[in-house]
Write an enzyme that holds these catalytic residues in place. Structure first.
Site, PDB file in Angstrom:
ATOM      1  N   LYS A   1     -22.101  27.713  13.952  1.00  9.65           N
ATOM      2  CA  LYS A   1     -21.271  26.549  13.876  1.00  9.65           C
ATOM      3  C   LYS A   1     -19.946  26.444  13.729  1.00  9.65           C
ATOM      4  O   LYS A   1     -19.196  25.645  14.549  1.00  9.65           O
ATOM      5  CB  LYS A   1     -22.056  25.990  12.762  1.00  9.65           C
TER       6      LYS A   1
ATOM      7  N   GLN B   1     -26.484  23.377   4.920  1.00  9.34           N
ATOM      8  CA  GLN B   1     -27.496  24.242   5.728  1.00  9.34           C
ATOM      9  C   GLN B   1     -28.781  24.184   4.900  1.00  9.34           C
ATOM     10  O   GLN B   1     -28.730  24.605   3.678  1.00  9.34           O
ATOM     11  CB  GLN B   1     -26.786  25.498   5.801  1.00  9.34           C
TER      12      GLN B   1
ATOM     13  N   ASP C   1     -25.813  15.664  10.252  1.00  4.85           N
ATOM     14  CA  ASP C   1     -27.425  16.050  10.578  1.00  4.85           C
ATOM     15  C   ASP C   1     -28.163  15.036  10.636  1.00  4.85           C
ATOM     16  O   ASP C   1     -29.407  15.081  11.172  1.00  4.85           O
ATOM     17  CB  ASP C   1     -27.661  17.078   9.329  1.00  4.85           C
TER      18      ASP C   1
HETATM   19  N1  GUN Z   1     -31.415  24.837   9.054  1.00  4.34           N
HETATM   20  C1  GUN Z   1     -32.023  25.087  10.445  1.00  4.34           C
HETATM   21  N2  GUN Z   1     -31.516  24.055  11.490  1.00  4.34           N
HETATM   22  C2  GUN Z   1     -30.762  23.306  10.885  1.00  4.34           C
HETATM   23  C3  GUN Z   1     -30.009  22.140  11.099  1.00  4.34           C
HETATM   24  O1  GUN Z   1     -30.090  21.587  11.966  1.00  4.34           O
HETATM   25  N3  GUN Z   1     -29.361  21.570  10.111  1.00  4.34           N
HETATM   26  C4  GUN Z   1     -29.381  22.154   8.639  1.00  4.34           C
HETATM   27  N4  GUN Z   1     -28.548  21.484   8.023  1.00  4.34           N
HETATM   28  N5  GUN Z   1     -30.026  23.254   8.498  1.00  4.34           N
HETATM   29  C5  GUN Z   1     -30.799  23.729   9.419  1.00  4.34           C
END
Ligand code: GUN
Length: 304
Positions: free
Chosen positions: A53, A97, A120
């Site tokens: 990311k 996350q 998100d």
């Molecule tokens: N863990 C796995 N996929 C995601 C996601 O799209 N966002 C977040 N915050 N955590 C994740």
């Protein structure tokens, strides 16, 4: 033989659009969009996701701030960090996350994020806006999948869509977005009776259950569009031998490297019967990141 829906290529096009939009903003002297990523603990998969990311931010000119908090972080400390970022005028997007370490309630934490910075799309306010079909920040994976399906011209109106999985982050929002495009949607899950027949009704099948090779070729309607959201690491050779019967290259890679990535769908079987299919890797994974950066730019533009 199915058409391959190239998520990586589509994600690259989305990232290029974002890069250009950021450059255009910068040329006007506007503030640089900024994403804050919080990782609690040392989950190796999460570390990789966060690294990807941050790298994608750099590619597009979006600023990123990383907050790597120890496994022992208390809920109160995480909430303090979130509140600080909520009030920081430089920060447009906040991503916590997931999964969080045991003992931390993700729902409680996510509710503390300012909905205007909730990139998100998991805050109840944004979930409510999606439910009502209103503008808001939407979960990254399903919104980027929709973006790609539209770009490929996949017809959705009046079609039967089956979403396998009912998570807040993929299954539920995916179903709402397909419904918004006038598909007739079924959400199926681990307790659904006779999953294979339910799946066989799908013109569009989205698999998001996190079980390697769960969906067999015989579950797929000939010509269906298959979107595989799963990213699973397979290390067990016996399991691999069952999953990869139509995928000798994957099986060979599993034998030589000791592990391979595998979606929720038996790709080799799906490839023979589906009309279109997303590969793993290179399908939905890159789209999720493109969705995140789209949301960060949107949050920035909304805030001005
Ligand atoms: N863990 C796995 N996929 C995601 C996601 O799209 N966002 C977040 N915050 N955590 C994740």
């Amino acid at each position: 033989m199915a058409q391959i829906l190239d998520g990586k290529a589509h994600a690259d096009r989305m990232l290029e659009e974002i890069r250009q939009a950021v450059a255009t903003r910068n040329a006007t002297g506007a503030r640089v969009p900024c994403l804050a990523v919080i990782l609690v603990g040392e989950n190796p998969a999460s570390q990789v996701y966060v690294r990807n990311k941050v790298a994608a931010c750099a590619k597009t000119g979006i600023r990123s701030l990383e907050f790597l908090l120890p496994e022992t972080t208390t809920s109160d400390k995480l909430i303090d960090t979130i509140i600080e970022l909520n009030t920081n005028p430089e920060v447009d997007g906040i991503l916590v996350q997931l999964p969080l370490p045991k003992g931390m309630d993700a729902k409680v934490m996510l509710q503390r994020i300012d909905p205007a910075k909730d990139v998100d799309g998991l805050h109840p306010m944004n979930q409510g806006l999606l439910l009502q079909g209103q503008r808001g920040l939407r979960p990254c994976t399903p919104s980027a999948v929709m973006n790609m399906l539209k770009a490929y011209g996949v017809p959705m109106k009046g079609k039967r869509a089956v979403v396998l999985g009912r998570s807040e982050i993929v299954g539920k929002p995916m179903a709402l977005m397909l419904m918004e495009e006038h598909a007739t949607v079924t959400i199926a899950h681990s307790r659904t009776v006779d999953l294979p027949s339910v799946c066989r009704e799908a013109d569009i099948l989205v698999a998001a259950i996190g079980q390697p090779g769960f969906v067999e070729g015989s579950w797929i309607k000939p010509g269906a569009i298959v979107v595989d959201v799963g990213i699973n690491r397979v290390e067990d050779l016996q399991l691999g031998e069952r999953i990869f019967t139509h995928d000798p290259k994957k099986l060979e890679a599993l034998r030589t490297r000791g592990s391979v990535l595998c979606g929720d769908v038996r790709y080799g079987e799906a490839f023979e019967i589906a009309g279109s299919v997303t590969p793993v890797p290179g399908g939905v994974g890159p789209l999720t990141i493109a969705g995140l950066l789209t949301n960060t730019l949107q949050a920035c533009q909304n805030r001005g």
